[in-house]
Design a protein around this motif. Structure first.
Motif, mmCIF file in Angstrom:
data_model
loop_
_atom_site.group_PDB
_atom_site.id
_atom_site.type_symbol
_atom_site.label_atom_id
_atom_site.label_comp_id
_atom_site.label_asym_id
_atom_site.label_seq_id
_atom_site.Cartn_x
_atom_site.Cartn_y
_atom_site.Cartn_z
ATOM 1 N N HIS A 51 0.823 -1.197 0.000
ATOM 2 C CA HIS A 51 0.000 0.000 0.000
ATOM 3 C C HIS A 51 0.865 1.257 0.000
ATOM 4 N N LEU A 52 0.458 2.213 -0.778
ATOM 5 C CA LEU A 52 1.076 3.536 -0.774
ATOM 6 C C LEU A 52 0.146 4.454 -0.003
ATOM 7 N N VAL A 53 0.486 4.711 1.235
ATOM 8 C CA VAL A 53 -0.368 5.493 2.124
ATOM 9 C C VAL A 53 0.298 6.830 2.399
ATOM 10 N N ASN A 54 -0.280 7.875 1.821
ATOM 11 C CA ASN A 54 0.249 9.224 2.033
ATOM 12 C C ASN A 54 1.745 9.307 1.735
ATOM 13 N N GLY A 55 2.159 8.674 0.642
ATOM 14 C CA GLY A 55 3.543 8.749 0.206
ATOM 15 C C GLY A 55 4.460 7.714 0.808
ATOM 16 N N ASN A 56 3.969 6.866 1.698
ATOM 17 C CA ASN A 56 4.794 5.850 2.346
ATOM 18 C C ASN A 56 4.347 4.452 1.934
ATOM 19 N N TYR A 57 5.318 3.612 1.575
ATOM 20 C CA TYR A 57 5.017 2.235 1.195
ATOM 21 C C TYR A 57 4.939 1.367 2.451
ATOM 22 N N THR A 58 3.904 0.526 2.502
ATOM 23 C CA THR A 58 3.720 -0.380 3.623
ATOM 24 C C THR A 58 3.206 -1.714 3.108
ATOM 25 N N THR A 59 3.859 -2.791 3.511
ATOM 26 C CA THR A 59 3.373 -4.122 3.175
ATOM 27 C C THR A 59 2.409 -4.577 4.258
ATOM 28 N N THR A 60 1.213 -4.966 3.851
ATOM 29 C CA THR A 60 0.204 -5.430 4.791
ATOM 30 C C THR A 60 -0.373 -6.749 4.311
ATOM 31 N N ARG A 61 -1.086 -7.392 5.184
ATOM 32 C CA ARG A 61 -1.838 -8.562 4.773
ATOM 33 C C ARG A 61 -2.986 -8.115 3.887
ATOM 34 N N ALA A 62 -3.178 -8.795 2.778
ATOM 35 C CA ALA A 62 -4.235 -8.401 1.845
ATOM 36 C C ALA A 62 -5.614 -8.638 2.429
ATOM 37 N N ASP A 63 -5.723 -9.513 3.430
ATOM 38 C CA ASP A 63 -7.035 -9.802 4.000
ATOM 39 C C ASP A 63 -7.315 -9.018 5.267
ATOM 40 N N GLU A 64 -6.439 -8.083 5.585
ATOM 41 C CA GLU A 64 -6.664 -7.250 6.761
ATOM 42 C C GLU A 64 -6.376 -5.806 6.412
ATOM 43 N N GLY A 65 -7.420 -5.000 6.293
ATOM 44 C CA GLY A 65 -7.225 -3.594 6.001
ATOM 45 C C GLY A 65 -7.323 -2.761 7.263
ATOM 46 N N ASP A 66 -6.571 -1.714 7.339
ATOM 47 C CA ASP A 66 -6.668 -0.777 8.447
ATOM 48 C C ASP A 66 -7.950 0.033 8.271
ATOM 49 N N PRO A 67 -8.835 0.043 9.258
ATOM 50 C CA PRO A 67 -10.074 0.811 9.114
ATOM 51 C C PRO A 67 -9.827 2.266 8.769
ATOM 52 N N GLU A 68 -8.700 2.802 9.184
ATOM 53 C CA GLU A 68 -8.411 4.202 8.902
ATOM 54 C C GLU A 68 -7.819 4.392 7.516
ATOM 55 N N GLU A 69 -7.589 3.285 6.809
ATOM 56 C CA GLU A 69 -6.922 3.396 5.520
ATOM 57 C C GLU A 69 -7.692 2.660 4.432
ATOM 58 N N ALA A 70 -8.997 2.597 4.570
ATOM 59 C CA ALA A 70 -9.790 1.861 3.600
ATOM 60 C C ALA A 70 -10.312 2.796 2.515
#
Length: 664
Positions: free
Chosen positions: A421-440
């Motif tokens: 995920h590219l979140v506000n200019g920062n790359y973050t690897t996350t589990r595809a089956d778990e999204g951050d509620p603040e980043e959906a």
């Protein structure tokens, strides 16, 4: 292909992998693995080279009956037994898939500059009968470490040169040509020279590695990726003898009367060459050449690089004169330059240019050539590249797979299906089956596919000025699978405005026990880019999910006295009866910004809500793209696209801090 030592894809794996099909747990139907740089010498990687591997080896029907028989015979002799090779599995791939590999590969776009410890691509089997095929091809997939690492090494050097050009010169026009690839002869093979040299050409346009140019022409749609000039080598100078050195130089200038030429000048005495031959005897020829737009590049090729380059500049500056550029640094005339091709690496380039800067010389006076340090002084551990299984389906259940060695925590692998995920200019690897509620994702973003195809009035728009008001919050979805993994289908969606006043949810939504919603106020609104001090309108949003062929998104007005964010879990929606669409082409993966579909007033464009790009645009994008599936290449990149992606930018690391920390 027939002349190659290997033309059978079954031979692209390490020997021990031939036995792995028998070693997975009974009931395994899916194996999912990922590739990453776990750290290493450089803090980021330039992703490059996967397209070459896919097109060279894996696209189209790549398994034949003859290949299977050839592999069967070889491995029977290799293992000294005939119960290891999976003849039935390969015959199944041949008969069921026509020899095409049942694999899906999702990767970041080539040229992407990704911080280490992030997923770069994933591979998974698409046929439950042959799940072992994923890691069978680990060997060839891991070969991407080489072009990727060379591209990274080259880009680091570009950052160093860029840093000193900005400090000591008026422009950056020379940057694309200030690091030349001299590494063809030092490579381990023609193919490795081609692959590594192509990695360098992601960042620069100068190369003498012909194989790299041909590779990029064939696999990356680049008619001419690199350029060079006529140049001498020691044999073309020393065959004239010590007393004939001037004649050799003069012959070079006469043989190529126009344009730039490069002349190696340290065969005997570099100082004498610069002072007497270039500084006196041939000075008029060099100046006349300059008047016609040509130039001479003098190449020292021995000694301490920093001191040799500086002394050559001082001697030539005395003979030809210098000018001060706009930043107060000395420059030779534009028709005279130096190229240093001995002992060049990202470390020594910085030392040389710092030495020149201290003595008042601009970085524009010198070009560099690099061979072994560019293409050969790297290995898989330079960036700690690894390919690991992180997920499997066994007896119908998803299972997290990982390693966690007590002897080396640095080799702990990731778990589950992954997304980048590219979140506000920062790359973050996350589990595809778990999204951050603040980043959906915002619902509006999910619906842009339909918005671009049917008559559509965005339910968030204000009817009076046809602009999305700054006080209207985005509707967000949380705890959902990756957009590309959500089991959805491109349905016909009907958008309805409901002028009636009602509760937060429609009656249908309340009646559906499988759909849950939560309203978050105040501090959570801030994280979702909602303005707290905005007006308090009467507006609400409701969602109805019908089990028929359509979904209706109902937007109701005249409600909700406070700004809010409605968060719905896709995982809690009724499961569809159709098969999943695992592709960025799904309507849940639309990257076009909302403002491209909805007009906005000037007041809206200058609002806090707009400048923050709103949650539906700035929040969460899975950067992994499906590039290969079941033998078909789905996404191709041109070299120019890759170069644009890899270009230097304001978000780059502090290169001098990096060099300082490395030295310490």
């Amino acid at each position: 292909m027939e002349s190659e030592p290997i033309n059978n894809v079954i031979f692209l794996a390490d020997s021990y992998k031939i036995s792995h099909h028998k070693q997975y747990p009974p009931g395994t139907t899916t194996v999912y693995s990922y590739f990453e740089s776990r750290g290493g010498r450089f803090p980021y990687t330039v992703f490059f080279g996967l397209q070459y591997i896919l097109k060279r080896w894996l696209c189209g029907p790549v398994v034949t009956k003859d290949m299977i028989q050839e592999a069967k015979d070889l491995f029977a002799a290799h293992f000294k037994r005939d119960d290891v090779f999976n003849e039935d599995g390969w015959n199944y791939i041949l008969e069921r898939h026509g020899g095409r590999l049942p694999l899906r590969v999702r990767a970041v776009p080539e040229g992407s500059v990704i911080p280490t410890k992030n997923v770069l691509f994933t591979v998974e089997s698409t046929d439950p009968v042959v799940p072992w095929v994923t890691n069978f091809f680990e060997t060839i997939f891991v070969h991407v470490w080489y072009p990727m690492t060379v591209a990274t090494n080259s880009r680091i050097q570009k950052q160093v040169i860029h840093h000193y050009l900005k400090q000591t010169h008026d422009h950056l026009d020379t940057l694309p040509y200030q690091l030349h690839d001299f590494g063809y002869r030092g490579a381990s093979s023609v193919e490795s020279a081609a692959i590594g040299g192509a990695g360098h050409l992601v960042n620069f346009k100068g190369s003498d590695t012909v194989a790299a140019i041909l590779l990029l022409r064939k696999f990356y749609h680049s008619p001419m990726a690199g350029f060079t000039i006529p140049a001498s080598e020691h044999s073309t100078i020393t065959t004239w003898g010590r007393d004939g050195e001037r004649g050799a130089f003069e012959n070079l200038l006469i043989s190529f009367p126009n344009g730039p030429v490069s002349c190696v000048s340290d065969s005997y005495d570099i100082w004498k060459c610069c002072e007497e031959i270039w500084g006196e005897q041939l000075r008029d020829m060099v100046k006349e050449r300059g008047k016609a737009g040509g130039s001479v590049v003098i190449r020292p090729d021995s000694g301490d690089p920093a001191n040799v380059v500086l002394k050559c500049l001082e001697i030539l500056g005395k003979a030809y004169g210098t000018v001060l550029n706009g930043k107060g640094y000395k420059c030779l005339p534009p028709y005279l330059r130096i190229i240093q091709g001995d002992g060049i690496s990202y470390r020594t380039i910085g030392s040389i240019l710092e030495h020149l800067k201290v003595h008042g010389w601009s970085a524009s006076n010198v070009t560099f050539g690099s061979g072994g340090s560019l293409l050969q002084k790297v290995d898989r551990d330079t960036q700690k590249c690894a390919f690991k299984c992180s997920y499997a389906v066994i007896n119908g259940e998803g299972v997290d797979v990982y390693k966690d060695p007590v002897t080396d925590p640095g080799k702990t692998s990731k778990r589950g299906r992954l997304a980048l995920h590219l979140v506000n200019g920062n790359y973050t690897t996350t589990r595809a089956d778990e999204g951050d509620p603040e980043e959906a994702s915002c619902v509006c973003k999910d619906l842009l596919h339909v918005a671009s195809q049917v008559a559509f009035q965005c339910p968030y728009l204000n009817e009076d000025n046809n602009a999305r008001p700054s006080f209207v919050p985005p509707l967000k979805l949380s705890n959902n699978t990756s957009p590309c993994e959500t089991p959805v289908r491109k349905l016909s969606l009907i958008y309805v405005r409901q002028p009636t006043v009602g509760n937060l949810f429609s009656s249908q939504l309340r009646d559906n026990q499988k759909i849950k919603a939560k309203v978050n106020y105040n501090q959570k609104c801030e994280k979702s880019f909602i303005m707290h001090h905005s007006p308090k309108p009467s507006s609400s949003v409701g969602l109805t999910h019908k089990r028929n062929k359509e979904n209706e998104f109902l937007c109701k007005k005249n409600f909700t006295p406070q700004p809010h964010v409605l968060k719905l879990k896709r995982s809690q929606l009724p499961a569809p009866t159709f098969s999943s669409i695992d592709s960025p082409r799904s309507f849940l993966y639309v990257q076009a910004p909302l403002e491209n579909h909805c007009s906005a007033s000037e007041s809206y464009r200058t609002s806090h809500f707009y400048t923050e790009k709103i949650a539906s645009q700035a929040i969460i994008q899975d950067m992994l793209v499906t590039v290969f599936e079941n033998g078909e290449l789905l996404k191709e990149y041109t070299l120019e696209e890759i170069r644009e992606k890899a270009e230097l930018n304001i978000n780059d690391i502090d290169i001098m801090k990096f060099l300082s920390e490395e030295n310490s």
